[in-house]
Each structure stands twice: as structure tokens, then as C-alpha cells.
Design an enzyme around this catalytic site. Structure first.
Site, PDB file in Angstrom:
ATOM      1  N   ILE A   1      17.020  -4.913   0.086  1.00 36.12           N
ATOM      2  CA  ILE A   1      17.220  -4.679  -1.351  1.00 36.12           C
ATOM      3  C   ILE A   1      15.914  -4.159  -1.961  1.00 36.12           C
ATOM      4  O   ILE A   1      14.858  -4.767  -1.777  1.00 36.12           O
ATOM      5  CB  ILE A   1      17.681  -5.986  -2.029  1.00 36.12           C
ATOM      6  CG1 ILE A   1      19.054  -6.376  -1.475  1.00 36.12           C
ATOM      7  CG2 ILE A   1      17.746  -5.816  -3.543  1.00 36.12           C
ATOM      8  CD1 ILE A   1      19.515  -7.752  -1.890  1.00 36.12           C
TER       9      ILE A   1
ATOM     10  N   HIS B   1      28.811   2.122  -0.586  1.00 37.40           N
ATOM     11  CA  HIS B   1      29.238   0.741  -0.369  1.00 37.40           C
ATOM     12  C   HIS B   1      30.709   0.732   0.070  1.00 37.40           C
ATOM     13  O   HIS B   1      31.535   1.413  -0.534  1.00 37.40           O
ATOM     14  CB  HIS B   1      29.056  -0.050  -1.670  1.00 37.40           C
ATOM     15  CG  HIS B   1      29.367  -1.493  -1.509  1.00 37.40           C
ATOM     16  ND1 HIS B   1      28.488  -2.369  -0.893  1.00 37.40           N
ATOM     17  CD2 HIS B   1      30.452  -2.219  -1.854  1.00 37.40           C
ATOM     18  CE1 HIS B   1      29.026  -3.564  -0.873  1.00 37.40           C
ATOM     19  NE2 HIS B   1      30.216  -3.509  -1.452  1.00 37.40           N
TER      20      HIS B   1
ATOM     21  N   ASP C   1      24.494  -3.655  -5.841  1.00 36.04           N
ATOM     22  CA  ASP C   1      25.790  -2.957  -5.861  1.00 36.04           C
ATOM     23  C   ASP C   1      26.407  -2.869  -7.262  1.00 36.04           C
ATOM     24  O   ASP C   1      27.629  -2.959  -7.424  1.00 36.04           O
ATOM     25  CB  ASP C   1      26.777  -3.638  -4.891  1.00 36.04           C
ATOM     26  CG  ASP C   1      26.277  -3.622  -3.463  1.00 36.04           C
ATOM     27  OD1 ASP C   1      25.571  -2.666  -3.094  1.00 36.04           O
ATOM     28  OD2 ASP C   1      26.583  -4.572  -2.704  1.00 36.04           O
TER      29      ASP C   1
ATOM     30  N   GLU D   1      34.037   7.326   3.599  1.00 35.94           N
ATOM     31  CA  GLU D   1      32.619   7.322   3.220  1.00 35.94           C
ATOM     32  C   GLU D   1      31.974   8.664   3.567  1.00 35.94           C
ATOM     33  O   GLU D   1      31.238   9.242   2.770  1.00 35.94           O
ATOM     34  CB  GLU D   1      31.861   6.204   3.948  1.00 35.94           C
ATOM     35  CG  GLU D   1      32.248   4.809   3.507  1.00 35.94           C
ATOM     36  CD  GLU D   1      31.395   3.741   4.169  1.00 35.94           C
ATOM     37  OE1 GLU D   1      30.202   3.966   4.403  1.00 35.94           O
ATOM     38  OE2 GLU D   1      31.923   2.654   4.457  1.00 35.94           O
TER      39      GLU D   1
HETATM   40  C1  GRF Z   1      28.619   1.697   5.755  1.00 36.60           C
HETATM   41  O1  GRF Z   1      29.854   1.045   5.765  1.00 36.60           O
HETATM   42  C2  GRF Z   1      28.034   1.711   4.359  1.00 36.60           C
HETATM   43  O2  GRF Z   1      28.989   1.802   3.361  1.00 36.60           O
HETATM   44  C3  GRF Z   1      27.348   0.363   4.289  1.00 36.60           C
HETATM   45  O3  GRF Z   1      26.801   0.167   5.569  1.00 36.60           O
HETATM   46  C4  GRF Z   1      27.570   0.899   6.534  1.00 36.60           C
HETATM   47  C5  GRF Z   1      26.616   1.800   7.253  1.00 36.60           C
HETATM   48  O4  GRF Z   1      27.211   2.521   8.286  1.00 36.60           O
HETATM   49  N1  GRF Z   1      26.380   0.334   3.224  1.00 36.60           N
HETATM   50  P1  GRF Z   1      26.438   3.716   8.981  1.00 36.60           P
HETATM   51  O5  GRF Z   1      25.085   3.148   9.443  1.00 36.60           O
HETATM   52  O6  GRF Z   1      26.244   4.799   7.983  1.00 36.60           O
HETATM   53  O7  GRF Z   1      27.277   4.131  10.141  1.00 36.60           O
END
Ligand code: GRF
Length: 192
Positions: free
Chosen positions: A95, A112, A148, A177
Site C-alpha cells: 500500500i 482491482h 481501493d 482486466e
Molecule cells: C489481478 O487480479 C489484479 O486485479 C489484482 O492482482 C491481480 C494481479 O494479477 N490487483 P497479475 O499479476 O496482473 O497477473
């Protein structure tokens, strides 16, 4: 430092696997991308994501996290040296302090794996399944002092099926994502 293209010098901070880093690298390589990844920083020597940076010959560094103050001081110096205009947290597990955010004074984004403000913190997929939610998703938001909780830039939903478990939901959300992180950057920078 190249400046002429108008792309924002971007630092990506990771702690682990780096699949979001990979999607950001892919986006940064597009002709019309608005970012140039100038440095990848990890707090973890064995972060797999560092391999993606190496593969694409992106400058990368591990800053050992012994305490927050010394980590953040080293990070700030590094960001300054590299003329960084934007930080993208991508699975970065530490953090950042309010003082760091103030001193950097430029946007910091995070991704997130939930539909914020629902499920801040860890273990989001299990919590969504246990609560029998119909939807989960991913959120890209500005990093603020509270975990967050900063302004939401972009969010996308996925349906949670009865057959879903933590692993299958994580996979579905991760796919989203990878799509929304570049889109959120475009949205943020287009309003610049
Ligand atoms: C992802 O799910 C992101 O949202 C969270 O941590 C995870 C990281 O995955 N903050 P990666 O290292 O990008 O594969």
C-alpha cells in the site's frame, strides 16, 4: 528521454505474475497507444512478471521492501529520474502512503478484481461467490490514500454462474482486466 511522441512515460509496479503488465506492454506497443512503459518496478525478486519486462527489453528493477519509507523514497527518485508521468499498479501488493501519493502528484491507477466499492482488499472472488452475487467484475480506479477507494475510471461486469468456483471466476475476471486496463488509461488520458 524521448518526449516528442506525446506518449506518457509510464511505470508499472508489480509483485507477482504480471499478466496485467503483459497486457499493458501489448497496448504500449500499439502505434496509437498513449503510453510508453519506461520502467517496471517490483518489490519482489521472484515476481514472474519481471520475465515479461525482460522479454520486451523494458528497463526493470526490484526495490527491496524493508520498510515503507525507504521503499517509497527510492521509488520516488527512480520515477523522477525516468520522467514518469503515470504509475499503473498491476498486482502490486504493497500500500502506497498518502505522503507518496502527494509527492508524486501525478495519476496513479490500480486494477482491482471486483466491482468496487464491493470487496475492497483481498480474496474478492471467494467473497462474491459466498455472497451468491449474480455479478462480479473488475475496476480500474485512481489510487488514493484509502485502500481501493479512489475515483473509478472504468468498470466491467461478468456473470457469476452457479457452476463457478474461485478459479473459474478469477479466470473470467482476469480476461476482463486485460481488456479494461488499457481502455481506462485511454479514458483517463483523453480527458487530460
Ligand atoms: C489481478 O487480479 C489484479 O486485479 C489484482 O492482482 C491481480 C494481479 O494479477 N490487483 P497479475 O499479476 O496482473 O497477473
Amino acid at each position: 528521454m524521448e518526449k516528442s511522441s506525446g506518449k506518457k512515460n509510464t511505470a508499472v509496479l508489480i509483485s507477482g505474475r504480471g499478466s496485467n503488465l503483459r497486457s499493458l506492454i501489448k497496448y504500449s506497443k500499439e502505434k496509437k497507444s498513449l503510453i510508453r512503459i519506461v520502467i517496471v518496478v517490483s518489490d519482489n525478486f521472484s515476481a514472474k512478471g519481471l520475465n515479461h519486462a525482460n522479454k520486451f527489453k523494458i528497463n526493470n528493477i526490484v526495490i527491496k521492501y524493508s520498510n515503507r519509507k525507504s521503499f517509497e523514497n527510492r521509488l520516488l527518485k527512480l520515477l523522477k529520474r525516468n520522467n514518469v508521468d503515470l504509475i499503473c499498479l498491476a498486482g502490486f501488493m504493497k500500500i502506497l502512503s498518502g505522503s507518496f501519493i502527494k509527492k508524486f502528484y501525478k495519476p496513479i491507477l490500480n486494477i482491482h478484481p471486483s466491482l468496487l466499492p464491493k470487496y475492497k482488499g483481498l480474496n474478492t472472488h471467494n467473497r462474491a461467490i459466498q455472497n451468491k452475487d449474480k455479478y462480479s467484475g473488475a475496476t480500474v480506479h485512481i489510487v488514493s490514500e484509502k485502500l481501493d477507494s479512489g475515483k473509478i475510471i472504468l468498470q466491467k461486469k461478468v456473470k457469476i454462474l452457479k457452476s463457478d468456483n474461485k478459479k473459474s471466476l478469477e479466470k473470467k475476471v482476469l480476461k476482463i482486466e486485460h481488456k479494461i486496463y488499457p481502455k481506462a488509461i485511454i479514458k483517463l488520458l483523453a480527458s487530460d
